[in-house]
Design an enzyme around this catalytic site. Structure first.
Site, PDB file in Angstrom:
ATOM      1  N   SER A   1     -16.038  68.509  64.859  1.00 16.31           N
ATOM      2  CA  SER A   1     -17.113  69.362  64.359  1.00 16.31           C
ATOM      3  C   SER A   1     -17.800  70.112  65.485  1.00 16.31           C
ATOM      4  O   SER A   1     -19.032  70.248  65.526  1.00 16.31           O
ATOM      5  CB  SER A   1     -18.147  68.526  63.574  1.00 16.31           C
TER       6      SER A   1
ATOM      7  N   SER B   1     -23.232  71.030  59.185  1.00 17.63           N
ATOM      8  CA  SER B   1     -21.880  71.389  59.628  1.00 17.63           C
ATOM      9  C   SER B   1     -20.870  71.553  58.505  1.00 17.63           C
ATOM     10  O   SER B   1     -19.723  71.951  58.759  1.00 17.63           O
ATOM     11  CB  SER B   1     -21.358  70.348  60.619  1.00 17.63           C
TER      12      SER B   1
ATOM     13  N   LYS C   1     -19.031  74.737  58.517  1.00 18.64           N
ATOM     14  CA  LYS C   1     -17.804  74.955  59.302  1.00 18.64           C
ATOM     15  C   LYS C   1     -16.547  74.941  58.437  1.00 18.64           C
ATOM     16  O   LYS C   1     -15.484  75.398  58.884  1.00 18.64           O
ATOM     17  CB  LYS C   1     -17.665  73.902  60.403  1.00 18.64           C
TER      18      LYS C   1
END
Length: 391
Positions: free
Chosen positions: A128, A68, A71
């Site tokens: 997230s 993640s 992101k």
């Protein structure tokens, strides 16, 4: 020419003694060889945010999946799209079937549900959320595929040359990778955005769905509660990526960024990041060298203009990261012409100053005209000649 150079050097030396605002000035080599502390992870980078100076690194160019952490680019591009007017945080976003079907961490968005872009951005930063990230991508560029193309373009602009994005979430996909050095560059760009900290410092919140459901949001970065000065960062974890984090903290006006990739446990990534930040704050300080707009005394001779000379100023800021135990060994080397020919406008670049530290050029600051000067007219020359004759 020599006199101008001497005056410029003196003006810049004064800058060394004056507190100034930070501005990026990248330096290539890390300040410390190897890792001065234990770093229990696959790759790592510790850097100072305003200068981009790396303090130390470990396997910084090893290509790895980072889960993640991807992101961060999605979040950065969303904020930049708001800044340039492409979208607004108040936009209503209709959640697609594709977005609502994302696995992994999510905020349980339903197909057809409508949320504002601001809620989606907060969900991506705090929780997230993969579904929120895809909804953001689709809203800004129409599809995740097109958004990912722009992610890769933006990565190149940030000099992230060892990065390939294949989705906007970080969910496992063969061929998607980056490096600790590239994550540091991406982090540096994101952590410059003031609006980011409006959401990154949220520990717990709620997302209200239109059908009455409520999803709890809990920040995945526990360092914002447990580490002094930490106000942002992004975590990520998958089986192939291990446990990752890019965390930032600010103390006494200095912001550091710790990138930890491939730790063997969630607890480990946090403790390694804490140790890295502790080392940086204990051993380094930021020294102000130059401030944009600082006048260079003496000015520059003007040829063919309505004025005989023009004042000069610096067109850049510079802060240097230094070990607390060392003194500044900085040389300021200007490169300027003997004169400048009119006409020219204010802000016209005529030269530069090299900032040399320990024999190595670490930055170059442009020198520009502080005023504009028009071309000399016939009557200007006549008036000057008449004045000399009279007086």
């Amino acid at each position: 020419m020599r006199k101008i150079k001497e005056m410029l050097a003196c003006a810049l030396i004064v800058c060394l003694l004056t507190p100034m605002s930070a501005q990026a000035a990248l330096s290539v080599l890390p300040l410390v060889e190897g890792t001065p502390i234990g770093v229990n992870c696959k790759s790592a980078v510790l850097l100072e945010a305003s200068s981009g100076q790396v303090i130390f690194e470990k396997n910084a160019d090893e290509k790895r999946p980072v889960a993640s952490i991807v992101k961060m680019m999605t979040i950065l591009m969303c904020i930049e799209a708001v800044e340039n007017g492409r979208v607004s945080l108040t936009d209503s976003v209709n959640i697609s079937k594709n977005a609502s079907g994302m696995g992994g961490s999510q905020v349980l968005l339903d197909t057809g549900e409508v949320q504002t872009l601001e809620i989606l951005l907060k969900s991506a930063i705090v929780a997230s959320a993969n579904d929120a990230a895809v909804a953001i991508a689709e809203h800004i560029y129409g599809s995740e595929d097109l958004f990912v193309q722009e992610m890769n373009k933006r990565a190149k602009e940030l000099n992230m040359m060892d990065t390939v994005f294949l989705n906007c979430t970080g969910l496992p996909e063969s061929g998607q990778h980056t490096t600790a050095r590239d994550v540091a560059a991406m982090s540096q760009a994101l952590f410059q955005k003031d609006i980011y900290y409006k959401y990154s410092t949220v520990w717990m919140d709620k997302l209200d769905h239109l059908d009455g459901r409520v999803t709890d949001l809990t920040n995945t970065n526990r360092l914002i509660r447990l580490y002094e000065g930490c106000d942002g960062g992004k975590t990520g974890s998958t089986n192939e990526a291990g446990y990752c984090i890019s965390a930032t903290a600010k103390r006494s006006g200095m912001r550091l960024i710790a990138v930890v990739l491939g730790a063997d446990a969630g607890k480990t990534r946090f403790s390694v990041a804490e140790d890295m930040l502790d080392y940086g704050f204990a051993n380094y300080r930021v020294t102000a060298v130059a401030e944009k707009g600082t006048r260079v005394k003496g000015g520059m001779k003007v040829a063919g203009g309505r004025e005989d000379s023009v004042p000069l100023e610096l067109n850049g800021d510079l802060h240097l990261l230094m070990n607390k135990s060392e003194t500044a060994d900085i040389e300021l080397i200007p490169t300027l012409p003997d004169s400048i020919r009119a006409p020219f406008e204010k802000g016209y670049e005529i030269g530069s100053v090299d900032i040399v530290r320990n024999g190595r050029t670490i930055a170059k600051i442009p020198v520009v005209t502080a005023e504009g000067v028009e071309r000399e007219r016939f009557f200007d020359a006549w008036e000057r000649a008449w004045g000399r004759w009279l007086f």
